[in-house]
Design an enzyme around this catalytic site. Structure first.
Site, PDB file in Angstrom:
ATOM      1  N   ALA A 125       2.531   2.138  13.062  1.00  0.00           N
ATOM      2  CA  ALA A 125       2.923   0.746  12.860  1.00  0.00           C
ATOM      3  C   ALA A 125       2.055  -0.164  13.713  1.00  0.00           C
ATOM      4  O   ALA A 125       2.270  -0.304  14.920  1.00  0.00           O
ATOM      5  CB  ALA A 125       4.401   0.572  13.210  1.00  0.00           C
ATOM      6  N   GLY A 130       2.050 -11.625  11.374  1.00  0.00           N
ATOM      7  CA  GLY A 130       1.014 -12.566  11.783  1.00  0.00           C
ATOM      8  C   GLY A 130      -0.207 -11.925  12.399  1.00  0.00           C
ATOM      9  O   GLY A 130      -1.038 -12.611  12.983  1.00  0.00           O
ATOM     10  N   PHE A 157       4.089  -3.818   6.086  1.00  0.00           N
ATOM     11  CA  PHE A 157       3.121  -3.038   5.289  1.00  0.00           C
ATOM     12  C   PHE A 157       2.945  -1.630   5.860  1.00  0.00           C
ATOM     13  O   PHE A 157       1.828  -1.096   5.863  1.00  0.00           O
ATOM     14  CB  PHE A 157       1.756  -3.731   5.206  1.00  0.00           C
ATOM     15  CG  PHE A 157       1.809  -5.164   4.759  1.00  0.00           C
ATOM     16  CD1 PHE A 157       2.697  -5.575   3.775  1.00  0.00           C
ATOM     17  CD2 PHE A 157       0.960  -6.108   5.313  1.00  0.00           C
ATOM     18  CE1 PHE A 157       2.736  -6.908   3.355  1.00  0.00           C
ATOM     19  CE2 PHE A 157       0.984  -7.437   4.898  1.00  0.00           C
ATOM     20  CZ  PHE A 157       1.878  -7.834   3.919  1.00  0.00           C
ATOM     21  N   ALA A 179      -5.877  -7.522  24.038  1.00  0.00           N
ATOM     22  CA  ALA A 179      -6.007  -6.267  23.282  1.00  0.00           C
ATOM     23  C   ALA A 179      -5.989  -5.059  24.197  1.00  0.00           C
ATOM     24  O   ALA A 179      -5.674  -3.944  23.757  1.00  0.00           O
ATOM     25  CB  ALA A 179      -7.296  -6.280  22.466  1.00  0.00           C
ATOM     26  N   GLU A 243     -10.317   7.649  10.060  1.00  0.00           N
ATOM     27  CA  GLU A 243      -9.471   6.946   9.090  1.00  0.00           C
ATOM     28  C   GLU A 243     -10.327   6.302   7.999  1.00  0.00           C
ATOM     29  O   GLU A 243     -10.034   6.412   6.802  1.00  0.00           O
ATOM     30  CB  GLU A 243      -8.640   5.873   9.797  1.00  0.00           C
ATOM     31  CG  GLU A 243      -7.813   5.026   8.849  1.00  0.00           C
ATOM     32  CD  GLU A 243      -6.966   3.982   9.553  1.00  0.00           C
ATOM     33  OE1 GLU A 243      -6.368   3.135   8.856  1.00  0.00           O
ATOM     34  OE2 GLU A 243      -6.899   4.009  10.803  1.00  0.00           O
ATOM     35  N   ARG A 269     -14.537   6.908 -28.880  1.00  0.00           N
ATOM     36  CA  ARG A 269     -14.029   5.645 -29.407  1.00  0.00           C
ATOM     37  C   ARG A 269     -15.074   4.984 -30.296  1.00  0.00           C
ATOM     38  O   ARG A 269     -16.242   4.839 -29.904  1.00  0.00           O
ATOM     39  CB  ARG A 269     -13.670   4.711 -28.246  1.00  0.00           C
ATOM     40  CG  ARG A 269     -13.236   3.315 -28.649  1.00  0.00           C
ATOM     41  CD  ARG A 269     -11.900   3.313 -29.344  1.00  0.00           C
ATOM     42  NE  ARG A 269     -11.416   1.944 -29.510  1.00  0.00           N
ATOM     43  CZ  ARG A 269     -10.352   1.627 -30.223  1.00  0.00           C
ATOM     44  NH1 ARG A 269      -9.651   2.583 -30.836  1.00  0.00           N
ATOM     45  NH2 ARG A 269      -9.974   0.364 -30.331  1.00  0.00           N
ATOM     46  N   GLN A 337     -12.520  -2.355 -18.573  1.00  0.00           N
ATOM     47  CA  GLN A 337     -13.093  -3.194 -19.628  1.00  0.00           C
ATOM     48  C   GLN A 337     -13.595  -2.337 -20.791  1.00  0.00           C
ATOM     49  O   GLN A 337     -13.385  -2.678 -21.961  1.00  0.00           O
ATOM     50  CB  GLN A 337     -14.246  -4.027 -19.044  1.00  0.00           C
ATOM     51  CG  GLN A 337     -14.887  -4.985 -20.025  1.00  0.00           C
ATOM     52  CD  GLN A 337     -14.003  -6.184 -20.337  1.00  0.00           C
ATOM     53  OE1 GLN A 337     -13.094  -6.488 -19.576  1.00  0.00           O
ATOM     54  NE2 GLN A 337     -14.269  -6.844 -21.454  1.00  0.00           N
ATOM     55  N   THR A 366     -10.596  -4.399   6.616  1.00  0.00           N
ATOM     56  CA  THR A 366     -11.097  -5.018   5.390  1.00  0.00           C
ATOM     57  C   THR A 366     -12.618  -4.895   5.291  1.00  0.00           C
ATOM     58  O   THR A 366     -13.313  -4.626   6.281  1.00  0.00           O
ATOM     59  CB  THR A 366     -10.732  -6.518   5.364  1.00  0.00           C
ATOM     60  OG1 THR A 366     -11.389  -7.169   6.460  1.00  0.00           O
ATOM     61  CG2 THR A 366      -9.230  -6.716   5.471  1.00  0.00           C
ATOM     62  N   GLU A 368     -14.638  -7.237   5.065  1.00  0.00           N
ATOM     63  CA  GLU A 368     -15.239  -8.243   5.939  1.00  0.00           C
ATOM     64  C   GLU A 368     -15.335  -7.738   7.384  1.00  0.00           C
ATOM     65  O   GLU A 368     -16.340  -7.963   8.078  1.00  0.00           O
ATOM     66  CB  GLU A 368     -14.419  -9.533   5.881  1.00  0.00           C
ATOM     67  CG  GLU A 368     -14.483 -10.259   4.537  1.00  0.00           C
ATOM     68  CD  GLU A 368     -13.669  -9.585   3.431  1.00  0.00           C
ATOM     69  OE1 GLU A 368     -13.966  -9.827   2.248  1.00  0.00           O
ATOM     70  OE2 GLU A 368     -12.755  -8.797   3.750  1.00  0.00           O
TER      71      GLU A 368
END
Length: 380
Positions: A125, A130, A157, A179, A243, A269, A337, A366, A368
């Site tokens: 966790a 925030g 999350f 931190a 990770e 197809r 698509q 992320t 970024e």
């Protein structure tokens, strides 16, 4: 291009994983998606099969091997099966290193046997309403009361949040430390004041329980401090490379599998009386995705090999994570698509892969953040 990183024992393990998926996962997965949670029986079955605690010492019931290639096999096969809900990678590759690398002998004897046999499901966790990637924004805090900590705060999350019996909580233990004032505290099921919120509804990975967690004056024994006091930042940074590599491995496996099923689809197809595969645009799309996957696979296999040898650094893990997850996102979109209306139907594998895989560029850091890590390494 033939892969070179696996030995016969890894191939044998792959067959074991496939048999487990066919027997214990795929027949029940649709129901798990409806329920929003995986059966605990599946976790115990995974433990019985030897799929949990791959890197844990054999004396605690684990596999006794730090060879990450076994984890890679597990991630690849679960991805190909479209079964991310049974989060063995989270348990083994993300949480496992904290327990094997930081736990005291007493903690190992208390937690690792259950970790390996599937009776003790784990979560970590970190994220708060925030504070996501910014550890300095963490507000969950623990006050030293002599023989115990008093923990207060909330997390969101949290994967395995509903099922988890053991949660590694990142909490502020030195308020002025930023931190570097954070510690890892282990909260166990049943501790007074530890509450779980709702099982969050997501656009994908619906069988994976994801919850809000709340801590109201939770008394955490001093013996549940994991690692060094105020050492969480270093501990987290140490384990993030694995990770991120684990996420990258599942990402390239997903892209390859989507390419495989889409290639077969366009051969069969027909449009305007001819197979889609006869259209130059379709051939170019397949060619581009195949090339991107092949190049990415070569880099990922090198990263797997380096990590198995203890040589993968944070920068290359970040490169692997951002590139492969962004590739997965692009391939999923293009393959959907090419499937047309069928690709938009929830029961189709392409549609499920599209929604299940979207979070890959977000969790574990992320895209970024990955670019920022790489940029800093090059530019200071």
């Amino acid at each position: 291009m033939k892969r070179q990183i696996f030995a016969p024992e890894h191939d044998a393990f792959r067959e074991t994983v496939r048999a487990f998926l066919a027997r214990e996962v795929q027949p029940y997965y649709e129901q798990w998606e409806k329920d929003g949670i995986v059966s605990r029986d599946a976790w115990r079955a995974a433990g019985k099969q030897g799929l949990l605690g791959l890197a844990v010492d054999e004396e605690f019931g684990g596999g006794g091997s730090a060879d990450f290639r076994y984890s890679a096999v597990l991630a690849e096969e679960f991805t190909r099966a479209g079964a991310p809900g049974l989060a063995l990678g989270l348990h083994n590759d993300i949480i496992g290193p904290y327990l094997t690398g930081l736990a005291t002998e007493e903690q190992r004897r208390r937690w690792l046997p259950g970790f390996c046999d599937g009776t003790l499901i784990t979560a970590i966790a970190m994220t708060e309403p925030g504070a996501g990637s910014d550890l300095q924004g963490i507000r969950t805090h623990a006050e030293d009361r002599g023989d115990h900590w008093v923990l207060n705060g909330s997390k969101t999350f949290i994967s395995n949040g509903v099922l988890a019996d053991l949660v590694i909580v990142v909490a502020k233990t030195t308020p002025e430390g930023g931190a570097h004032g954070l510690s890892l505290l282990v909260v166990e099921r049943g501790m007074e004041g530890f509450e779980r919120g709702r099982n969050l509804e997501k656009i994908g990975q619906k069988a994976q329980d994801t919850a809000e967690l709340f801590f109201h004056d939770v008394r955490v024994p001093k013996e549940n401090l994991l690692g060094e006091l105020d050492g969480a930042f270093v501990h987290l940074m140490t384990n993030l490379a694995q990770e991120r590599l684990s996420i990258a491995v599942s990402a390239i496996a997903a892209a390859e599998h989507l390419l495989e099923i889409t290639t077969e689809y366009v051969k069969e197809r027909e449009a305007f009386g001819r197979p889609l595969a006869t259209k130059q645009h379709i051939r170019f799309e397949i060619a581009e995705m195949a090339t991107e996957c092949a190049v990415t696979r070569t880099f990922l296999d090198r990263c797997i090999e380096d990590h198995s040898n203890g040589q993968l650094d944070a920068v290359h893990a970040s490169m692997a994570k951002w590139w492969s997850t962004e590739l997965q996102k692009r391939v999923a979109d293009r393959c959907l698509q090419l499937h047309g209306g069928y690709g938009y139907m929830s029961e189709h594998p392409v549609a499920r892969a599209f929604t299940d895989g979207r979070v890959q560029t977000i969790y574990g850091g992320t895209t970024e953040i990955m670019k920022e890590i790489i940029g800093r390494s090059l530019l200071g």
